[in-house]
Design an enzyme around this catalytic site. Sequence first.
Site, PDB file in Angstrom:
ATOM      1  N   HIS A 172      74.452  46.839  49.111  1.00 19.08           N
ATOM      2  CA  HIS A 172      75.729  46.308  49.615  1.00 19.08           C
ATOM      3  C   HIS A 172      76.633  45.913  48.450  1.00 19.08           C
ATOM      4  O   HIS A 172      77.830  46.251  48.433  1.00 19.08           O
ATOM      5  CB  HIS A 172      75.430  45.104  50.511  1.00 19.08           C
ATOM      6  CG  HIS A 172      76.638  44.424  51.056  1.00 19.08           C
ATOM      7  ND1 HIS A 172      77.090  44.617  52.347  1.00 19.08           N
ATOM      8  CD2 HIS A 172      77.504  43.539  50.490  1.00 19.08           C
ATOM      9  CE1 HIS A 172      78.167  43.880  52.554  1.00 19.08           C
ATOM     10  NE2 HIS A 172      78.437  43.208  51.445  1.00 19.08           N
ATOM     11  N   GLU A 173      76.085  45.223  47.461  1.00 19.14           N
ATOM     12  CA  GLU A 173      76.890  44.800  46.305  1.00 19.14           C
ATOM     13  C   GLU A 173      77.304  45.989  45.450  1.00 19.14           C
ATOM     14  O   GLU A 173      78.403  45.998  44.885  1.00 19.14           O
ATOM     15  CB  GLU A 173      76.106  43.786  45.461  1.00 19.14           C
ATOM     16  CG  GLU A 173      75.730  42.513  46.203  1.00 19.14           C
ATOM     17  CD  GLU A 173      76.910  41.835  46.861  1.00 19.14           C
ATOM     18  OE1 GLU A 173      78.022  41.891  46.301  1.00 19.14           O
ATOM     19  OE2 GLU A 173      76.735  41.248  47.958  1.00 19.14           O
ATOM     20  N   HIS A 176      80.507  47.385  46.712  1.00 19.07           N
ATOM     21  CA  HIS A 176      81.693  46.646  46.260  1.00 19.07           C
ATOM     22  C   HIS A 176      82.127  47.110  44.874  1.00 19.07           C
ATOM     23  O   HIS A 176      83.320  47.221  44.588  1.00 19.07           O
ATOM     24  CB  HIS A 176      81.403  45.145  46.246  1.00 19.07           C
ATOM     25  CG  HIS A 176      81.321  44.527  47.605  1.00 19.07           C
ATOM     26  ND1 HIS A 176      82.278  44.752  48.577  1.00 19.07           N
ATOM     27  CD2 HIS A 176      80.401  43.681  48.159  1.00 19.07           C
ATOM     28  CE1 HIS A 176      81.946  44.074  49.671  1.00 19.07           C
ATOM     29  NE2 HIS A 176      80.820  43.419  49.449  1.00 19.07           N
TER      30      HIS A 176
END
Length: 283
Positions: A172-173, A176
């Site tokens: 998920h990171e 980003h």
Amino acid sequence: MNFFEHQHQAHQESKKLLFLFFLAVVAIVVALNYVALGAWIATKGGGHLAAYHAYPTQYYWYVSGLTLAVIAGGSLYQMAELRSGGDAVAEMAGGRLLDPNSKDRQERRLLNIVEEMSLASGIACPKVYVMDEEDAINAFAAGYHQNEAVVAVTRGTLTRLNRDELQGVIAHEFSHILNGDMRMNVKLIGVLFGIQMIASSGEILMDLVMRTRLSRSRDDKGLPIQLVAFLVGLALFIVGYIGIFFGRLIKSAVSRQREFLADASAVQFTRNPDGIGGALKKI
């Protein structure tokens, strides 16, 4: 789960919301032109229609240019303040840089997962930080550019998530980082600060009027300059804070769409929807 379709939808929604953010700035420029026109009419007195027709058309350009300059100047200033490297952000959050050769079992697992997600996403492996004093499950990526990005996780993330769930959070990171969400967030915060400068200018003008004694010329039939200046300051204050309110709403909506995009990308990188799904349930 069609994660590519979810990614496409998140990208499209983000573009629409960013366009709304642009329209919010345009609306502020238009509103302040009306404020300037109203101030002109108020100071001239006599017939409002005659004063309206006497308003110099170049003033529209002056007011628009000044408004955009204030917003742009505030934005650039705030962006410069926030463009510190990812290491600085992680250290401010209480992060400890992990030794790549750490023998700690949990830290070793984290470093291995970061390397795996680096290969899956095609991004250079970032530095990894752990916030030892934080027991909650949380993680973030920081850094204005990909080559200076870092990933930070809390101690609670290491101890309370299994390997698949931790992998989902790290993926998920990485989304980003890959999608430039950190850079986008800094730019949006910068524009909001620029809009806030409009409201702050209004506060300063109202305070100045309250502290000084301004008077109009005896031959002027319009409203007293002091009253007009105070009303202009009040209008700047109101327009600025309305802009901030809607700007923050749009920014929150953009952030939400980027979170959806990151979740879909996490599934793409890991090919395991249960990983991020299980982590979200625990969070």
